[in-house]
Design a protein around this motif. Structure first.
Motif, PDB file in Angstrom:
ATOM      1  N   VAL A 294       0.849  -1.196   0.000  1.00 32.53           N
ATOM      2  CA  VAL A 294       0.000   0.000   0.000  1.00 32.53           C
ATOM      3  C   VAL A 294       0.890   1.254   0.000  1.00 32.53           C
ATOM      4  O   VAL A 294       0.698   2.177  -0.799  1.00 32.53           O
ATOM      5  CB  VAL A 294      -0.942   0.022   1.232  1.00 32.53           C
ATOM      6  N   LEU A 295       1.909   1.251   0.877  1.00 30.97           N
ATOM      7  CA  LEU A 295       2.757   2.447   0.964  1.00 30.97           C
ATOM      8  C   LEU A 295       3.633   2.598  -0.272  1.00 30.97           C
ATOM      9  O   LEU A 295       3.925   3.720  -0.706  1.00 30.97           O
ATOM     10  CB  LEU A 295       3.573   2.433   2.253  1.00 30.97           C
ATOM     11  N   ASP A 296       4.015   1.479  -0.872  1.00 31.06           N
ATOM     12  CA  ASP A 296       4.775   1.539  -2.117  1.00 31.06           C
ATOM     13  C   ASP A 296       3.898   2.177  -3.203  1.00 31.06           C
ATOM     14  O   ASP A 296       4.373   2.970  -4.022  1.00 31.06           O
ATOM     15  CB  ASP A 296       5.208   0.117  -2.510  1.00 31.06           C
ATOM     16  N   HIS A 297       2.607   1.850  -3.174  1.00 26.38           N
ATOM     17  CA  HIS A 297       1.678   2.489  -4.122  1.00 26.38           C
ATOM     18  C   HIS A 297       1.697   4.013  -3.937  1.00 26.38           C
ATOM     19  O   HIS A 297       1.895   4.762  -4.886  1.00 26.38           O
ATOM     20  CB  HIS A 297       0.245   1.965  -3.956  1.00 26.38           C
ATOM     21  N   TYR A 298       1.462   4.455  -2.680  1.00 23.39           N
ATOM     22  CA  TYR A 298       1.394   5.914  -2.459  1.00 23.39           C
ATOM     23  C   TYR A 298       2.719   6.600  -2.809  1.00 23.39           C
ATOM     24  O   TYR A 298       2.736   7.728  -3.300  1.00 23.39           O
ATOM     25  CB  TYR A 298       1.021   6.236  -1.006  1.00 23.39           C
ATOM     26  N   ALA A 299       3.852   5.912  -2.554  1.00 24.67           N
ATOM     27  CA  ALA A 299       5.150   6.548  -2.787  1.00 24.67           C
ATOM     28  C   ALA A 299       5.555   6.505  -4.262  1.00 24.67           C
ATOM     29  O   ALA A 299       6.130   7.465  -4.766  1.00 24.67           O
ATOM     30  CB  ALA A 299       6.212   5.863  -1.924  1.00 24.67           C
ATOM     31  N   THR A 316       3.958  18.607 -10.755  1.00 28.31           N
ATOM     32  CA  THR A 316       4.147  17.418 -11.583  1.00 28.31           C
ATOM     33  C   THR A 316       4.434  16.188 -10.729  1.00 28.31           C
ATOM     34  O   THR A 316       4.598  15.086 -11.232  1.00 28.31           O
ATOM     35  CB  THR A 316       5.302  17.618 -12.580  1.00 28.31           C
ATOM     36  N   ASN A 317       4.546  16.411  -9.397  1.00 23.79           N
ATOM     37  CA  ASN A 317       4.841  15.273  -8.511  1.00 23.79           C
ATOM     38  C   ASN A 317       3.582  14.483  -8.197  1.00 23.79           C
ATOM     39  O   ASN A 317       2.614  15.026  -7.681  1.00 23.79           O
ATOM     40  CB  ASN A 317       5.405  15.779  -7.172  1.00 23.79           C
ATOM     41  N   LEU A 318       3.653  13.186  -8.490  1.00 23.81           N
ATOM     42  CA  LEU A 318       2.513  12.332  -8.162  1.00 23.81           C
ATOM     43  C   LEU A 318       2.810  11.593  -6.860  1.00 23.81           C
ATOM     44  O   LEU A 318       3.948  11.201  -6.603  1.00 23.81           O
ATOM     45  CB  LEU A 318       2.311  11.294  -9.259  1.00 23.81           C
ATOM     46  N   GLY A 319       1.768  11.387  -6.048  1.00 27.07           N
ATOM     47  CA  GLY A 319       1.917  10.532  -4.879  1.00 27.07           C
ATOM     48  C   GLY A 319       2.446  11.250  -3.654  1.00 27.07           C
ATOM     49  O   GLY A 319       2.428  12.479  -3.556  1.00 27.07           O
ATOM     50  N   ILE A 320       2.910  10.457  -2.683  1.00 29.94           N
ATOM     51  CA  ILE A 320       3.342  10.975  -1.382  1.00 29.94           C
ATOM     52  C   ILE A 320       4.790  10.540  -1.193  1.00 29.94           C
ATOM     53  O   ILE A 320       5.076   9.338  -1.256  1.00 29.94           O
ATOM     54  CB  ILE A 320       2.474  10.361  -0.257  1.00 29.94           C
TER      55      ILE A 320
END
Ligand code: HEC
Ligand code: HEC
Length: 351
Positions: A294-299, A316-320
């Motif tokens: 899950v965290l790999d997805h957000y990052a 232009t930055n996607l995610g966290i």
């Protein structure tokens, strides 16, 4: 020989003890009856949104709702109860199953959500298609791949049973079994599924538990990076958002299906993050089996899908952005939301 009178009578102190003991037994029984505390709002939670004024929770209503929740007669061939897909040890989700698994081994397209803290939910289902908890059970009872039954048949089966008419009478004043009563009783049980005894809760209430350094770092990061959607203390803000998970060939448009608004396509209800250790797998289709994924997805893998939530797209930055250490810290914090007392609460188990 003169028999002393006293020997023929029960000594007064025995009578006193006897009365005292009966008193204790009577009190104990009264206590057991009074044991049912009803619904209480945890101090650190907001006010609930459920309309208790039209469905006041009583012990008899709750006990009936619990029996119905575990009742297989609610399905067409009497094999599936609500508890088949909402298992207590899994915080009333279906752990290990990505999508629901119902009657005749048929599969649905969405993951069974945990049933907890529903008194604070304004809408139900991943797409919020249901707006009243009292209407929710009609969906699984009549769904072809879940219980595949008609409400009318359920009412007939329950009326013909030796136990239900009496239980309905105790709960609602007469033996009549109507769908409104059935649904109210199920709601009473589900409303009592309150999860408020995690380590996090104890820390918030100052009742003894203390976060480790790692959990505390994770909590600080969580408040910066996750809390705007997964808002404490319920860990959802009850909104519908797109968190950038890629579409699959099922092409579930989520909330868009319900509102038919382009702006709602691919948005889903923000799920609570309580009890994640018990509710594997994650997301509306159960695609992730670990919190690391899950965290790999957000990052690293947030997709610029239509309606991606603006919080996940800064320029232009996607995610966290999250380092490996920060991910571990957040996971350590998330584990403090596990409520072991809730998943083992004997009052919520099949009796
Ligand atoms: C075959 C599996 C299955 C059965 C049986 C089942 N459910 Fe569910 N339940 C699901 C799935 C899957 C969802 C999510 C569906 C969606 O979002 O479209 C769900 C959603 C819910 C929700 C919404 C929770 C939320 O937070 O939005 C409630 C409440 C619920 N079910 C209660 C029940 C009750 C009560 C019964 C028995 C009458 C029942 N379910 C039977 C699989 C099942
Ligand atoms: C922009 C809002 C938003 C932010 C920010 C966000 N999430 Fe989510 N989260 C969601 C939504 C929406 C879902 C459900 C998506 C779906 O199933 O399609 C979700 C799902 C999850 C799930 C799956 C839970 C379950 O029961 O299936 C986890 C775990 C999770 N998020 C953790 C986090 C963490 C940790 C952070 C911070 C690093 C975070 N989220 C930040 C909106 C957000």
């Amino acid at each position: 020989m003169i028999i002393p009178k006293i020997n023929l009578r029960v000594p007064r102190y025995v009578i006193v003890i006897f009365i005292f003991l009966t008193g204790i037994i009577a009190c104990k029984k009264a206590l057991l009856d009074a044991d049912f505390a009803g619904f209480s709002n945890p101090k650190h939670f907001p006010s609930p949104t459920y309309h208790f004024e039209t469905n006041n929770i009583t012990k008899e209503g709750f006990v009936l709702g619990r029996k119905l929740f575990y009742e297989k007669m609610l399905s067409a061939n009497n094999t599936i109860s609500c508890a088949n897909c909402h298992i207590q040890s899994a915080a009333f989700s279906h752990n290990g199953h990505s999508v629901s698994h119902g009657i005749h081994d048929l599969l649905g397209t969405r993951n069974s959500p945990a049933i907890m803290n529903l008194a604070w939910s304004k809408t139900f289902m991943w797409d919020g298609g249901i707006f009243d908890l009292d209407l929710q059970p009609v969906a699984p009872i009549t769904n072809r791949v879940e219980m595949d039954e008609h409400l009318e048949n359920v009412l007939n089966k329950l009326s013909a049973s030796p136990v239900y008419p009496v239980m309905f009478e105790k709960a609602f004043g007469s033996t009549e079994i109507t769908s409104a009563r059935l649904l109210k009783a199920l709601s009473q049980f589900m409303l009592m599924c309150v999860s408020d005894k995690s380590k996090y809760d104890s820390v918030q209430l100052g009742t003894g538990a203390v976060f480790t350094m790692e959990e505390n770092e994770g909590y600080l990061l969580f408040k910066q990076k996750c809390n705007s959607c997964h808002t404490e203390p319920l860990f959802t803000d009850n909104s519908f958002r797109n968190n950038g998970i890629p579409q699959t060939n099922i092409n579930d448009s989520g909330r868009g299906k319900v509102t038919l608004q382009a702006s709602d396509v691919y948005t889903f209800k923000v799920p609570s993050l309580r009890n994640l250790s018990f509710t594997v797998p994650y997301m509306h289709d159960g695609r992730f089996f670990t919190l690391e994924e899950v965290l790999d997805h957000y990052a690293n893998h947030v997709q610029p899908t239509p309606n991606l939530d603006p919080l996940l797209q800064q320029g232009t930055n996607l995610g966290i952005s999250l380092t490996t250490v920060q991910r571990q810290q957040i996971i350590a914090f998330l584990k403090t939301l596990d409520d072991h007392a809730f998943v083992r609460n004997p009052d919520l188990s099949e009796q």
